[in-house]
Design a protein around this motif. Structure first.
Motif, PDB file in Angstrom:
ATOM      1  N   LEU A  15       0.828  -1.213   0.000  1.00  0.00           N
ATOM      2  CA  LEU A  15       0.000   0.000   0.000  1.00  0.00           C
ATOM      3  C   LEU A  15       0.860   1.260   0.000  1.00  0.00           C
ATOM      4  N   GLY A  20      -3.046   6.912  -2.149  1.00  0.00           N
ATOM      5  CA  GLY A  20      -4.483   7.046  -2.394  1.00  0.00           C
ATOM      6  C   GLY A  20      -5.253   5.776  -2.126  1.00  0.00           C
ATOM      7  N   TRP A  21      -4.587   4.636  -2.133  1.00  0.00           N
ATOM      8  CA  TRP A  21      -5.228   3.358  -1.849  1.00  0.00           C
ATOM      9  C   TRP A  21      -5.125   3.076  -0.357  1.00  0.00           C
ATOM     10  N   SER A  22      -6.119   2.366   0.174  1.00  0.00           N
ATOM     11  CA  SER A  22      -6.116   2.016   1.592  1.00  0.00           C
ATOM     12  C   SER A  22      -6.752   0.642   1.764  1.00  0.00           C
ATOM     13  N   ARG A  30     -10.153   2.691  -3.153  1.00  0.00           N
ATOM     14  CA  ARG A  30      -9.668   3.971  -3.687  1.00  0.00           C
ATOM     15  C   ARG A  30     -10.843   4.687  -4.311  1.00  0.00           C
ATOM     16  N   THR A  31     -10.909   5.996  -4.113  1.00  0.00           N
ATOM     17  CA  THR A  31     -11.895   6.831  -4.789  1.00  0.00           C
ATOM     18  C   THR A  31     -11.149   7.867  -5.617  1.00  0.00           C
ATOM     19  N   TYR A  32     -11.560   7.997  -6.858  1.00  0.00           N
ATOM     20  CA  TYR A  32     -10.990   8.980  -7.769  1.00  0.00           C
ATOM     21  C   TYR A  32     -12.011  10.082  -8.014  1.00  0.00           C
ATOM     22  N   THR A  70     -13.442  -1.048  -4.836  1.00  0.00           N
ATOM     23  CA  THR A  70     -13.003  -1.914  -3.745  1.00  0.00           C
ATOM     24  C   THR A  70     -12.736  -3.274  -4.362  1.00  0.00           C
ATOM     25  N   ALA A  88      -4.952  -2.865  -8.885  1.00  0.00           N
ATOM     26  CA  ALA A  88      -4.801  -1.498  -8.379  1.00  0.00           C
ATOM     27  C   ALA A  88      -3.711  -0.746  -9.143  1.00  0.00           C
ATOM     28  N   GLU A  92      -4.128   2.600 -11.446  1.00  0.00           N
ATOM     29  CA  GLU A  92      -3.314   3.799 -11.190  1.00  0.00           C
ATOM     30  C   GLU A  92      -2.622   4.284 -12.453  1.00  0.00           C
TER      31      GLU A  92
END
Length: 101
Positions: A15, A20-22, A30-32, A70, A88, A92
């Protein structure tokens, strides 16, 4: 390909390489945000294409100028695996081309 759940320490280390990822419970999240709803919608379509290529799918939520993802690996009981991090990373890579922040 058989995959194994990642250990918490390895998830934390991976991570750190994905700003930005959790970890949200048992999922990567992640929310964009986008300048327009159309850009957000185009991102969803692009993510869907990548997911098909990888044979690994996330939950996607299209909102007003936002896209939320998610992901975990259902085949190992909903744990986080390298497959989730592969997806992910791919997301990105394409996000800047859609104006995501």
């Amino acid at each position: 390909m058989a995959v194994e759940p990642l250990e918490p320490k390895e998830i934390e280390e991976r991570l750190a390489e994905l700003p930005g990822w959790s970890l949200d419970g048992d999922r990567l999240a992640r929310t964009y945000r986008f300048g327009t709803h159309f850009a957000a919608t185009a991102m969803v379509v692009h993510i869907a294409q990548v997911q098909e290529e990888l044979g690994h799918h996330s939950d996607l939520t299209l909102g007003y100028n936002t896209v939320a993802l998610t992901v975990n690996t259902h085949s190992v009981g909903g744990a986080v695996t390298v497959l989730d991090f592969d997806l992910a990373r791919r997301v990105e890579e394409l996000a800047p081309g859609h104006g995501a922040s």
